[in-house]
Design an enzyme around this catalytic site. Structure first.
Site, short mmCIF file in Angstrom:
data_model
loop_
_atom_site.label_atom_id
_atom_site.label_comp_id
_atom_site.label_asym_id
_atom_site.label_seq_id
_atom_site.Cartn_x
_atom_site.Cartn_y
_atom_site.Cartn_z
CB SER A 178 -0.97 -0.05 1.19
OG SER A 178 -2.08 0.75 0.96
CG ASP B 91 6.70 4.89 -12.20
OD1 ASP B 91 7.29 3.80 -12.35
OD2 ASP B 91 5.46 5.02 -12.25
CE LYS C 288 -5.37 -1.71 0.57
NZ LYS C 288 -5.55 -0.29 0.91
#
Length: 473
Positions: free
Chosen positions: A312, A323, A337
């Site tokens: 999460s 990224d 999740k």
């Protein structure tokens, strides 16, 4: 450092699992979502009549008397848990626990759990808690609680059985895929005091920060830890950082965004300065979090450690830094999740926690049921040292040991010292003090934490490359 969020909405909580034993996360104040005044679509009369008829029949025919309160609580719980593994009804006790968790102190076992295939899944044990001390691991299955099978047991009921007065004992029967048979673990319940951020210096100017949960104080604690590490490094900037998110089950969205923003400089990111964004069915669930100027590490390289217990909010941080090409992600596949839960009060004492959105990394990746794939996959290995085994010692023959070797042109000839005997353990990593300060002395980092050892070696290599490039320019 502040970060930009285009829409703030109520109680955005990122859990690694449906329920936590002593690991529920703090909630925040509702600023935009008006749950009490929002128009509600009218319910079909036939469905309402069927529901009330079922309640009436239960009260009339059930073998024992059942209170209205229990019937309605069970109905609400069934309605929420039927949606997905993370939506749930918070009764008076659960809601009070959620609110009190902002202090970082609560009672329980210190274990983040979920439900899978009718059993209780251990998502992650929390640092310095009975669950971690007992050796529970992510991916373990709890199949019995005090010798009572849990198969198909309501998750809330299982939680209630595992809760109890601090100092009392509980026996969990664990199934672990790597073991031949289930085994029992005895834990002692205690008050859990979570320190979400810990830090220490490694070597070569490289720091280490572990975040065990994302709580309200996490951002301030991170800033304080970075200042402390710089002071320990003789006031010099760190040459690298290992950010350890292993077995971190998640927490507050704002904390995850703040930690990511601490290492992202929007001036260097170009047009895409996103940290995370969410998409949901209602307008209030749309969120974009953007980086701001400044990088607390001044561009020093980062290795983020993750594993199957990283869930999460941890995945938000790992995904954002991956990224944006700001960090190297190392370890094993994360939990996967990728949904956001919102806590909506029903009254002053109860609430529902409901999935309202999915979150996406800056490049538009959804992590839901997939997770973050590390840039460098390193499994957790156990390296055992046997100092009585002569094979661990090896003779290193150097140029100076060869007959008639040439003398060093910059030094006076020295007498032959003979071959150097080196313990093989010492060639793997610099020794570090045992984290638990047990008085066992020092052990090689490869023995105490193989993945951390590999992260440190990677940062040392990057430092050497950078040094050579600067020397060549």
């Amino acid at each position: 450092m502040k970060f930009k969020i285009s829409t703030i909405w109520m109680s955005a909580i990122l859990f690694g699992s449906m329920t936590a034993l002593g690991a529920t996360q703090p909630i925040q104040t509702n600023t935009n979502v008006q749950t009490k005044t929002s128009p509600v679509q009218s319910l079909p009369v036939e469905d309402v009549q069927r529901f009330t008829a079922a309640i009436a029949d239960v009260k009339k025919y059930y073998v024992e008397d059942v209170s209205d309160d229990k019937l309605f609580n069970n109905a609400l719980q069934g309605m929420m848990t039927g949606l997905d593994p993370h939506s749930t009804y918070l009764d008076i006790e659960d809601y009070a626990t959620l609110n009190s968790a902002t202090t970082g102190e609560f009672g329980g076992l210190g274990i983040e759990i979920g439900s899978e295939q009718g059993y209780i899944l251990v998502v992650s044990p929390i640092d310095d808690t009975p669950a971690q001390k007992a050796g529970l691991k992510p991916g373990d299955y709890i199949i019995k609680i005090d010798n009572q099978p849990v198969q198909d047991m309501n998750l809330q009921d299982a939680v209630a059985k595992m809760r109890g007065k601090p100092g009392t004992k509980i026996v969990l029967t664990i199934y672990r895929k790597t073991e031949k048979a289930p085994f029992n673990v005895t834990l002692t319940r205690e008050i859990i005091r979570v320190q979400s951020v810990k830090s220490r210096m490694l070597d070569n100017g490289i720091g280490y920060i572990r975040i065990s949960q994302f709580q309200m104080p996490t951002i301030d604690d991170l800033n304080a830890s970075l200042k402390k590490l710089k002071a320990q490094n003789s006031g010099k900037n760190l040459s690298g950082l290992v950010l350890d998110l292993r077995n971190n089950p998640g927490g507050l969205l704002d904390a995850a965004v703040g930690v990511s923003d601490a290492f992202l400089d929007s001036k260097k990111l170009g047009k895409n300065d996103l940290i995370v964004y969410t998409k949901g069915r209602i307008k209030g669930s749309q969120l974009e979090a953007h980086a701001t100027p400044g990088d607390l590490l001044n561009g020093a390289p980062i290795v983020v450690l993750v594993n199957g217990g990283s869930a999460s909010a941890s995945e938000i941080v790992a995904g954002a830094l991956q990224d944006q090409r700001r960090a190297i992600i190392m370890g094993t596949q994360t939990f996967g999740k990728g949904s956001v839960q919102t806590v909506i009060p029903l009254d002053e004492q109860t609430a529902i926690k409901i999935t309202t959105a999915l979150y996406y990394t800056p490049d538009g990746r959804s992590i839901q049921a997939k997770g973050i794939t590390p840039d460098v996959v390193v499994d957790m290995m156990e390296v055992k040292a046997d100092k009585n085994n002569d094979n661990l010692n090896m003779i290193i023959i150097k140029e100076q040991d060869l007959a008639s070797h040439l003398a060093n042109g910059n030094q006076s000839p020295q007498g032959k010292a003979g071959p150097e005997i080196v313990n093989a353990e010492q060639t793997t990593a610099a020794p570090v003090v045992d984290n638990q300060d047990t008085g066992k002395g020092t052990q090689p980092l490869a023995v105490t934490d193989y993945q951390l050892n590999e992260a440190l070696n990677l940062l040392k290599g990057l430092k050497a490359i950078t040094r050579d490039q600067e020397a060549a320019s």
